[in-house]
Design a protein around this motif. Structure first.
Motif, PDB file in Angstrom:
ATOM      1  N   PRO A   1     -31.382  30.249 -28.219  1.00 20.85           N
ATOM      2  CA  PRO A   1     -30.662  31.515 -28.413  1.00 20.85           C
ATOM      3  C   PRO A   1     -30.733  32.481 -27.230  1.00 20.85           C
ATOM      4  O   PRO A   1     -29.758  33.164 -26.923  1.00 20.85           O
ATOM      5  CB  PRO A   1     -31.310  32.118 -29.663  1.00 20.85           C
ATOM      6  CG  PRO A   1     -32.477  31.254 -29.996  1.00 20.85           C
ATOM      7  CD  PRO A   1     -32.285  29.951 -29.338  1.00 20.85           C
TER       8      PRO A   1
ATOM      9  N   THR B   1     -28.096  25.004 -27.627  1.00 23.57           N
ATOM     10  CA  THR B   1     -28.702  25.856 -26.602  1.00 23.57           C
ATOM     11  C   THR B   1     -29.669  26.861 -27.226  1.00 23.57           C
ATOM     12  O   THR B   1     -29.345  27.463 -28.251  1.00 23.57           O
ATOM     13  CB  THR B   1     -27.580  26.628 -25.858  1.00 23.57           C
ATOM     14  OG1 THR B   1     -26.658  25.680 -25.349  1.00 23.57           O
ATOM     15  CG2 THR B   1     -28.129  27.441 -24.707  1.00 23.57           C
TER      16      THR B   1
ATOM     17  N   SER C   1     -28.197  31.433 -24.811  1.00 26.12           N
ATOM     18  CA  SER C   1     -26.848  31.705 -25.336  1.00 26.12           C
ATOM     19  C   SER C   1     -26.442  33.141 -25.031  1.00 26.12           C
ATOM     20  O   SER C   1     -25.303  33.422 -24.655  1.00 26.12           O
ATOM     21  CB  SER C   1     -26.800  31.498 -26.848  1.00 26.12           C
ATOM     22  OG  SER C   1     -27.017  30.146 -27.143  1.00 26.12           O
TER      23      SER C   1
ATOM     24  N   LEU D   1     -23.176  24.101 -26.641  1.00 26.78           N
ATOM     25  CA  LEU D   1     -23.569  25.486 -26.934  1.00 26.78           C
ATOM     26  C   LEU D   1     -24.414  25.572 -28.220  1.00 26.78           C
ATOM     27  O   LEU D   1     -25.326  26.385 -28.323  1.00 26.78           O
ATOM     28  CB  LEU D   1     -22.331  26.373 -27.074  1.00 26.78           C
ATOM     29  CG  LEU D   1     -21.715  26.860 -25.756  1.00 26.78           C
ATOM     30  CD1 LEU D   1     -20.339  27.461 -25.995  1.00 26.78           C
ATOM     31  CD2 LEU D   1     -22.608  27.888 -25.073  1.00 26.78           C
ATOM     32  N   GLU D   2     -24.087  24.683 -29.180  1.00 28.32           N
ATOM     33  CA  GLU D   2     -24.822  24.704 -30.456  1.00 28.32           C
ATOM     34  C   GLU D   2     -26.281  24.285 -30.297  1.00 28.32           C
ATOM     35  O   GLU D   2     -27.122  24.639 -31.113  1.00 28.32           O
ATOM     36  CB  GLU D   2     -24.126  23.788 -31.482  1.00 28.32           C
ATOM     37  CG  GLU D   2     -22.898  24.440 -32.109  1.00 28.32           C
ATOM     38  CD  GLU D   2     -21.958  23.425 -32.753  1.00 28.32           C
ATOM     39  OE1 GLU D   2     -22.341  22.242 -32.883  1.00 28.32           O
ATOM     40  OE2 GLU D   2     -20.833  23.812 -33.120  1.00 28.32           O
TER      41      GLU D   2
END
Length: 329
Positions: free
Chosen positions: A268, A266, A271, A263-264
């Motif tokens: 924005p 990805t 996200s 997720l970090e």
């Protein structure tokens, strides 16, 4: 035009075969029992799995797949041949096109090994697709649009985590912690705490019956039989779901941590889509109680278990076979 298109979910724990127009026609454990003297296969699939840990000296029950890749090439070929014959996928008139799923971050050499094993079963053409992508399609996600979808596929040998958009994988990670690692955690915990030796089958039964990865999601007890390490005699103990949560805690946290790091990385915009849509969990590991709660609590995103997590990948191959022109470029 007699050839049938076949989709294969070649898993570490199970092999599922999908035939176009027929649906899932085979779901068997990836185990082969071999006579060590003649090197001939005695049983494949369910029959062989029943022999695990119970065979006489000259019979070996082998799992030819390890961590989602081929560990024993000849045995994998034997197994695939046997399964394809079983579902009559290889008639005298046909050489099917085969679509096989593999973990997302495996090397080209490992991909070639999977492809070659399938080609040697008599396939006319072999396509390889990445497992999280196929699982997402099988779970009913529309990955063709320019919006983010996240899938966590917890299989037998690997956990694949991927963000998908426009029909492809944007960012992904594959770790070798999944169902088999959970079984080993349970065996080790019972051995360390109770000095009791249990086998793979018993560990899997415990995981499926009272297994949980989230405190308070299940409170049950179960009788476990095994061999006492001190006396060497058969012995029975009672174990609770709280203890299993403790046994699985470390491995479950590694999966959560990996999901966080995906997720970090990805973009924005994607996200934002994932916060709206949530994360879908597929694979056999999704059946362990509390996984959705644990992921949702740690990632602060809604988490859903797919409708039939065990068959998502095989059903996804079916959807892709219907649109084979998209991958047959």
């Amino acid at each position: 035009m007699f050839a049938k298109d076949i989709g294969i979910d070649l898993g570490t724990a199970n092999v599922l075969i999908y035939i176009k127009g027929q649906g899932i026609v085979l779901n068997e454990p990836s185990v082969v029992a071999i006579d060590s003297e003649s090197k001939k296969p005695l049983a494949v699939g369910k029959e062989a799995r029943d022999m695990l840990g119970r065979t006489p000296g000259k019979v070996h029950a082998i799992r030819p797949m390890k961590d989602g890749v081929i560990a024993d090439f000849e045995t994998t070929e034997l197994m695939l041949n046997s399964f394809i014959r079983k579902v009559n996928g290889k008639s005298l008139l046909s050489r099917p096109r085969i679509l096989i799923c593999c973990p997302s971050n495996i090397t080209q050499v490992e991909k070639n090994a999977i492809k070659e094993a399938a080609e040697r079963t008599g396939a006319r053409k072999v396509f390889l697709e990445e497992e999280p992508k196929v699982a997402a399609v099988g779970a009913g996600m529309d990955i063709s649009k320019p919006s983010g979808n996240m899938v966590i596929d917890i299989g037998g040998g690997t956990t694949d985590i991927a963000i998908l958009s426009l029909g492809g994988i944007v960012t992904s990670s594959s770790i070798k912690i999944a169902g088999n690692a959970f079984d080993n955690d349970i065996m080790k915990y019972i051995k360390d705490k109770y000095k009791l030796l249990i086998g793979d089958r018993t560990a899997e039964d415990i995981k499926l019956t009272i297994g949980t990865v989230y405190p308070d999601s299940k409170k049950e007890k179960m009788e476990v039989r095994g061999r006492d390490l001190v006396t060497g005699l058969p012995h029975t103990i009672k174990i609770s779901s709280e203890e299993i949560e403790e046994a699985l805690r470390e491995s479950a946290n590694i999966i959560v941590h990996t999901a966080k790091s995906v997720l970090e990385t990805t973009p924005p915009e994607l996200s934002a889509d994932i916060i709206n849509k949530g994360i879908v969990v597929t694979g056999g590991g999704a059946l362990i109680k509390g996984f959705d709660k644990l992921l949702s609590h740690e990632l602060k995103v809604p988490v859903f278990i797919a409708e039939s997590p065990l068959t998502c990948v095989a059903e996804g191959t079916g959807v892709l076979l219907d649109n084979i022109y998209l991958i047959d470029k």
